[in-house]
Design a protein around this motif. Structure first.
Motif, PDB file in Angstrom:
ATOM      1  N   TYR A  65       0.849  -1.188   0.000  1.00  0.00           N
ATOM      2  CA  TYR A  65       0.000   0.000   0.000  1.00  0.00           C
ATOM      3  C   TYR A  65       0.883   1.236   0.000  1.00  0.00           C
ATOM      4  O   TYR A  65       1.751   1.406   0.867  1.00  0.00           O
ATOM      5  CB  TYR A  65      -0.904  -0.003   1.235  1.00  0.00           C
TER       6      TYR A  65
ATOM      7  N   PHE B 134       1.435   5.328   0.323  1.00  0.00           N
ATOM      8  CA  PHE B 134       0.789   6.424   1.042  1.00  0.00           C
ATOM      9  C   PHE B 134       1.744   7.600   1.177  1.00  0.00           C
ATOM     10  O   PHE B 134       2.970   7.472   1.017  1.00  0.00           O
ATOM     11  CB  PHE B 134       0.322   5.951   2.425  1.00  0.00           C
TER      12      PHE B 134
ATOM     13  N   ASP C 264      -7.647   4.870   7.958  1.00  0.00           N
ATOM     14  CA  ASP C 264      -7.899   5.422   6.623  1.00  0.00           C
ATOM     15  C   ASP C 264      -7.455   4.486   5.504  1.00  0.00           C
ATOM     16  O   ASP C 264      -8.227   4.231   4.574  1.00  0.00           O
ATOM     17  CB  ASP C 264      -7.235   6.792   6.502  1.00  0.00           C
ATOM     18  N   PRO C 265      -6.240   3.933   5.522  1.00  0.00           N
ATOM     19  CA  PRO C 265      -5.882   2.994   4.460  1.00  0.00           C
ATOM     20  C   PRO C 265      -6.697   1.714   4.484  1.00  0.00           C
ATOM     21  O   PRO C 265      -6.982   1.139   3.423  1.00  0.00           O
ATOM     22  CB  PRO C 265      -4.393   2.710   4.709  1.00  0.00           C
TER      23      PRO C 265
ATOM     24  N   GLU D  35      -9.860   1.430   5.212  1.00  0.00           N
ATOM     25  CA  GLU D  35     -11.108   1.711   4.512  1.00  0.00           C
ATOM     26  C   GLU D  35     -10.863   2.063   3.050  1.00  0.00           C
ATOM     27  O   GLU D  35     -11.692   1.752   2.191  1.00  0.00           O
ATOM     28  CB  GLU D  35     -11.870   2.816   5.227  1.00  0.00           C
ATOM     29  N   ALA D  36      -9.737   2.692   2.748  1.00  0.00           N
ATOM     30  CA  ALA D  36      -9.410   2.997   1.358  1.00  0.00           C
ATOM     31  C   ALA D  36      -9.236   1.716   0.540  1.00  0.00           C
ATOM     32  O   ALA D  36      -9.514   1.696  -0.667  1.00  0.00           O
ATOM     33  CB  ALA D  36      -8.137   3.838   1.291  1.00  0.00           C
ATOM     34  N   MET D  37      -8.841   0.648   1.197  1.00  0.00           N
ATOM     35  CA  MET D  37      -8.673  -0.632   0.508  1.00  0.00           C
ATOM     36  C   MET D  37      -9.989  -1.393   0.391  1.00  0.00           C
ATOM     37  O   MET D  37     -10.028  -2.468  -0.202  1.00  0.00           O
ATOM     38  CB  MET D  37      -7.611  -1.470   1.230  1.00  0.00           C
TER      39      MET D  37
ATOM     40  N   PHE E 162     -19.195   2.504   6.124  1.00  0.00           N
ATOM     41  CA  PHE E 162     -18.042   3.391   6.158  1.00  0.00           C
ATOM     42  C   PHE E 162     -18.328   4.681   6.933  1.00  0.00           C
ATOM     43  O   PHE E 162     -17.443   5.519   7.085  1.00  0.00           O
ATOM     44  CB  PHE E 162     -17.598   3.729   4.733  1.00  0.00           C
TER      45      PHE E 162
ATOM     46  N   LYS F  84     -18.333   6.942   9.835  1.00  0.00           N
ATOM     47  CA  LYS F  84     -17.363   6.895  10.926  1.00  0.00           C
ATOM     48  C   LYS F  84     -17.998   6.820  12.311  1.00  0.00           C
ATOM     49  O   LYS F  84     -17.323   6.427  13.269  1.00  0.00           O
ATOM     50  CB  LYS F  84     -16.435   8.112  10.847  1.00  0.00           C
TER      51      LYS F  84
END
Length: 248
Positions: free
Chosen positions: A29, A31, A39-40, A42-44, A151, A153
């Motif tokens: 990943y 960044f 954050d990463p 959920e970004a994935m 997602f 929060k």
């Protein structure tokens, strides 16, 4: 700004949220800066509500952990039957009062869970905002097939159902939250979620069909909606279905 690299590996059902080529594999990943590890994840594609344990370089961390160059990250799913303490728990505590609120696509599951004795709020006109508000206000676990909602929060307890079959979904819920020992069949009304209690036959005679009056003597009544129940010809079929789910 220089781009950095960390390595992520997701376990068990969390792989269902990933593209096929990233499942059950260590994934690099890229960044910038020092993002919070939530954050990463959920970004994935993995909602934070599905994650229970994060291990970075052999140590458990919380969602606030700042990702660093070369980190090796292992992400594990929620399992309410597994106590991860003294590792870092990612939500305040399991909801030991197990109650649910379901999205509009899960009407059949709502009926089954109520028949199994669980406290389930469901309406076919709930929107996402109402479901989230109810979940937070009444400490209810959200069950949904709607990935984007997870997602949000502010959600703390939720589960994305993998199956589209209501029976399989019920088994999934029992397994996920370790509820097999809490089943109390026919204690709740499948229509409105109220408690079902015995009622004397003479108190409901005026609501019974002639053949029902003749052949049945044991009756139950929902304390909320007033619906009357008895062990008619459909009872054995429903009981077999519920037992099949419980044995799973």
């Amino acid at each position: 700004m220089k781009e950095h690299m960390a390595q992520f590996r997701f376990y068990e059902e969390l792989n269902d949220f990933l593209p096929p080529d990233q499942r059950k594999e260590a994934v690099n990943y890229s960044f910038n800066g020092c993002p919070a590890i939530k954050d990463p994840i959920e970004a994935m594609g993995v909602p934070h509500t599905e994650v229970e344990l994060i291990i970075v370089n052999g140590e458990s961390v919380g969602f606030e952990y700042r990702l660093r160059v070369g980190d090796r990250v292992a992400v594990y799913p929620v399992c309410e039957s597994l106590d991860v303490l003294p590792l870092v728990r990612l939500r305040p505590e399991p909801l030991r009062r197990t109650a649910f609120v379901l999205d509009v696509h899960l009407g059949k599951l709502a009926r089954i869970l109520r028949l199994l004795g669980f406290d389930v709020l469901y309406r076919n006109d709930f929107n996402d905002e109402e479901i989230i508000r109810i979940s937070l206000a009444e400490h209810r676990i959200i069950l949904t097939r709607d990935r984007p909602m997870l997602f949000n929060k502010i959600i703390t307890h939720a589960h994305w159902l993998h199956s589209t079959d209501a029976e399989e979904q019920a088994v999934e819920v029992l397994q996920r939250f370790d509820l097999f020992g809490r089943v109390q069949m026919f204690h709740r009304c499948p229509v409105c979620n109220g408690f079902v209690q015995p009622v004397e036959k003479e108190h409901v005679l005026d609501r019974l069909e002639p053949l029902t009056k003749k052949y049945y003597d044991l009756f139950f009544k929902c304390s909320d909606c007033g619906k009357i129940y008895w062990q008619g010809t459909h009872y054995d079929r429903i009981l077999q279905r519920l037992e099949r789910i419980r044995r799973s």
